[in-house]
Enzyme design. Structure first.
Site, PDB file in Angstrom:
ATOM      1  N   ASP A  48       2.388   6.609  -2.667  1.00  0.00           N
ATOM      2  CA  ASP A  48       2.028   5.490  -3.364  1.00  0.00           C
ATOM      3  C   ASP A  48       2.965   5.235  -4.609  1.00  0.00           C
ATOM      4  O   ASP A  48       3.165   5.932  -5.511  1.00  0.00           O
ATOM      5  CB  ASP A  48       0.667   5.380  -3.813  1.00  0.00           C
ATOM      6  CG  ASP A  48      -0.009   4.119  -3.764  1.00  0.00           C
ATOM      7  OD1 ASP A  48       0.644   2.933  -4.267  1.00  0.00           O
ATOM      8  OD2 ASP A  48      -1.089   3.689  -3.436  1.00  0.00           O
ATOM      9  N   CYS A  70       1.721  -2.736  -2.519  1.00  0.00           N
ATOM     10  CA  CYS A  70       1.393  -1.877  -1.588  1.00  0.00           C
ATOM     11  C   CYS A  70       0.644  -2.405  -0.610  1.00  0.00           C
ATOM     12  O   CYS A  70       1.060  -1.966   0.602  1.00  0.00           O
ATOM     13  CB  CYS A  70       0.108  -1.010  -2.403  1.00  0.00           C
ATOM     14  SG  CYS A  70       0.511  -0.394  -3.825  1.00  0.00           S
ATOM     15  N   ASP A 106       4.996   3.622  -0.025  1.00  0.00           N
ATOM     16  CA  ASP A 106       4.633   2.023   0.338  1.00  0.00           C
ATOM     17  C   ASP A 106       5.596   1.101  -0.249  1.00  0.00           C
ATOM     18  O   ASP A 106       5.978   0.088   0.026  1.00  0.00           O
ATOM     19  CB  ASP A 106       3.271   1.890   0.225  1.00  0.00           C
ATOM     20  CG  ASP A 106       2.736   2.161  -1.122  1.00  0.00           C
ATOM     21  OD1 ASP A 106       3.465   2.700  -1.957  1.00  0.00           O
ATOM     22  OD2 ASP A 106       1.761   1.814  -1.500  1.00  0.00           O
TER      23      ASP A 106
END
Ligand SMILES: *[C@@H]1O[C@H](CO)[C@@H](O)[C@H](O)[C@H]1NC(C)=O
Ligand SMILES: *[C@@H]1O[C@H](CO)[C@@H](O)[C@H](O)[C@H]1NC(C)=O
Ligand SMILES: *[C@@H]1O[C@H](CO)[C@@H](O)[C@H](O)[C@H]1NC(C)=O
Ligand SMILES: *[C@@H]1O[C@H](CO)[C@@H](O)[C@H](O)[C@H]1NC(C)=O
Ligand SMILES: *[C@@H]1O[C@H](CO)[C@@H](O)[C@H](O)[C@H]1NC(C)=O
Length: 595
Positions: free
Chosen positions: A55, A91, A338
């Site tokens: 992430d 995201c 992401d």
């Protein structure tokens, strides 16, 4: 053929060994093995796929250099995609694009929360019945997922409806998704469970290994995704008596990693906290960071590298488990993030949401049968290419609604390729960390961060062209300006005789092509996203900017409507987005006569 030649060589070498040259045998044996390893396995069972997605992990700030296991297992044993991009640097939109193979303008999931994004929007748009895990299950795969799926997937809505497409799932849920020390996970159709006091990396590692074991026991091929939150900011859920504004703090590493990299700092590139501001509107207006803010950025950066150590160990455990199972040779492993991240570049506080290299470039490694080891693939690849790539690995026919195309896993790949990335964003920029409340009225949000861009890497050019919702433009020539500090887009008056050139043509001629390309890409669907020049000039063999720059097309490109916005909106509202369709040579005269 190569294998046979090598085996013949082995026999010759073996004969030589009889008179004492054992080294040769070993060398040839090694080359036979490496050729054998690099051949696609002819197995009756389709290959397994293990997908690890971090992430907010950057490529440009060098985070990969601090993850030795990932380098050992993924770079050395697989291929690194050096020009891999996301299409929306946030995201939830990025993940929905990844799992559907579509640009955000075709998912209309453009934000992290309703009305423009988040899990409820994903469901409303019908994607819960129509995304990668569902398609893979239909094709005979067992599918598993643990970690963060989407934002706004919460302790309140996880069961209305449950996420489809997984044989086993254990999702992080909001508002505890980014609480490193107080996460909540929700397994299959069970109620959510709080892991207060445990570190989220320990929790996810155990769950991931459990699902991998389940998957390995099954008879069908598997698709296992592990989506840890590191190195995203830590976010504690808002409390009733606490500050009412969301504050994203530095990520919290595992205790055993907190002492690492004490002297490491954000790379001091030319665009790190520059003396001269640049860029469009709100970015140009950012104040230069003082020493406390720079120091904070460095410590935030170290926390990210420390938090990534948990991911590094996770990858090591997963690969080791696969090795022990004997199924590593029939498993592709994909590692990516992401979206990217910036800290201090262009004076920006920590965050993403921009179109700069830091935000749109992410790591991508793939290893597996037939994928060369230690190889660097320079072709332009994007997140919307990943679902088509997994389809190809699994032997499933390409879907017409994919806006991407399978990426080249071998150097001799001959399928269709593109030299562009379509980058899109709607809504607000978000600042993270201490010192982030510098927006209007001390907010961490900057509105009107709505733009469309095309990133183009071809032979002899390396460009970024962008149109903002207030109709500001950016054009960077990254071959001479890798840090995107010099906006070449002419401001105000028409360019004169000293106009810079690109590929032997004037900047204005180049801009006319880039703008027309962006006009196609901003509303493309399926094949037109992959071969956009064919929309403009179907009768001519135009595949690249270079082809389109031919003088004989000047009038055609000058006559195109231009990409523009009527106002800044927070979502994909077509009425705000100016001309939708380009002129094409298919319209017949007068263009036929000219081109
Ligand atoms: C996984 O789910 C699919 C679809 O429901 C099903 O056909 C398959 O049998 C399941 N696999 C296992 C191991 O239960
Ligand atoms: C951890 O999360 C739970 C809910 O899942 C909450 O009740 C608890 O107060 C939280 N603990 C802390 C220290 O924030
Ligand atoms: C730097 O700026 C921040 C935010 O305005 C302020 O809180 C801090 O005191 C400043 N530090 C220095 C050394 O000036
Ligand atoms: C954002 O855009 C809207 C609509 O175009 C405009 O009315 C508003 O003033 C803009 N806000 C800022 C802070 O620029
Ligand atoms: C995208 O979603 C928003 C919010 O629901 C809606 O207002 C907009 O019209 C949608 N855009 C398109 C192109 O459907």
């Amino acid at each position: 053929m190569k294998l046979l030649t090598a085996i013949a060589g082995l026999i010759v070498a073996a004969e030589g060994a009889a008179i004492g040259n054992a080294m040769d045998v070993q060398n040839v044996l090694q080359s036979v093995l490496s050729i054998a390893q690099s051949r696609p396995l002819k197995s009756s069972k389709p290959p397994n796929v293990l997908f690890v997605i971090t992430d907010d992990q950057d490529l440009q700030l060098d985070s990969l250099s601090y993850t030795p296991h990932i380098l050992k297992h993924m770079r050395d044993k697989g291929t690194f995609f050096s020009n891999h991009f996301v299409t929306t640097a946030l995201c939830c939109p990025s993940r929905v694009s990844l799992w559907t193979g579509r640009q955000a303008h075709n998912t209309n999931v453009t934000d992290v929360s309703p009305p423009y994004g988040g899990y409820p929007k994903f469901v409303d748009r019908g994607f819960n019945d129509n995304f990668l895990p569902v398609w893979l299950q239909e094709a005979g795969y067992d599918t598993y997922y643990t970690g963060k799926l989407f934002n706004a997937h919460t302790v309140g809505n996880y069961d209305s409806p449950y996420v489809n497409g997984f044989n086993g799932s254990d999702f992080l849920l909001d508002p505890f998704t980014y609480s490193y020390l107080n996460s909540t996970y929700q397994r299959n159709q069970d109620p959510p469970v709080s892991y207060e006091g445990q570190h989220t990396m320990d929790v996810i590692t155990e769950k991931a290994l459990g699902f991998l074991d389940d998957a390995l026991e099954g008879d069908r091929p598997f698709f296992v995704t592990v989506a840890p939150i590191a190195p995203h900011s830590n976010v504690n859920p808002p409390t009733l008596d606490g500050p009412n504004q969301l504050v994203m703090g530095a990520p919290i590493p595992l205790p055993r990693h907190r002492h690492l990299f004490p002297d490491v700092k954000v790379p001091r590139t030319d665009h790190f906290n520059p003396d001269e501001p640049s860029g469009v509107s709100w970015i140009r207006d950012l104040p230069q960071q003082n020493q406390s803010i720079v120091d904070y950025g460095d410590s935030y950066y170290r926390s990210r590298l420390q938090a990534l150590q948990g991911v590094d160990e996770l990858v090591d455990s997963l690969v080791t488990r696969l090795e022990e199972s004997g199924q590593l040779d029939n498993t592709y492993i994909i590692y990516t993030s992401d979206n990217g991240f910036h800290i201090g570049q262009h004076r920006l506080p920590p965050g993403k949401t921009c179109g700069f290299e830091e935000d749109i470039r992410v790591p991508l490694f793939i290893r597996g049968p037939g994928v060369p080891e230690g190889y660097v693939q320079n072709s332009v690849t994007t997140h919307i290419d990943l679902a088509p790539t997994i389809f190809q690995l699994a032997g499933i026919p390409h879907r017409d609604d994919f806006d991407g195309t399978a990426i080249p896993l071998t150097p001799d790949y001959a399928g269709p390729r593109h030299e562009h990335v379509t980058v899109e964003f709607w809504g607000k920029a978000v600042f993270e960390g201490d010192f982030s409340q510098i927006g209007m009225d001390g907010s961490i949000f900057i509105p009107n961060n709505t733009y469309k861009s095309v990133r183009l890497l071809g032979e002899g050019y390396n460009l970024y062209y962008s149109v903002w919702c207030n109709n500001e433009h950016e054009l960077y020539d990254l071959s001479t300006d890798p840090y995107q500090l010099h906006n070449l887009y002419p401001s105000g008056s028409v360019l004169g005789e000293n106009e810079p050139h690109l590929l032997g043509r004037t900047l204005s001629q180049a801009i006319s092509r880039l703008d027309a390309l962006l006009l196609v890409l901003k509303s493309c669907q399926g094949f037109t996203c992959i071969e956009p020049w064919k929309v403009l000039q179907p009768q001519n063999s135009i595949y690249t900017l270079r082809d389109a720059l031919d003088e004989k097309y000047d009038l055609f490109y000058q006559a195109q409507p231009q990409v523009s916005f009527d106002w800044c909106d927070a979502g994909y509202v077509i009425e705000a987005e100016g001309p939708q369709a380009p002129l094409t040579t298919r319209h017949g005269l007068p263009w036929d006569a000219w081109v």
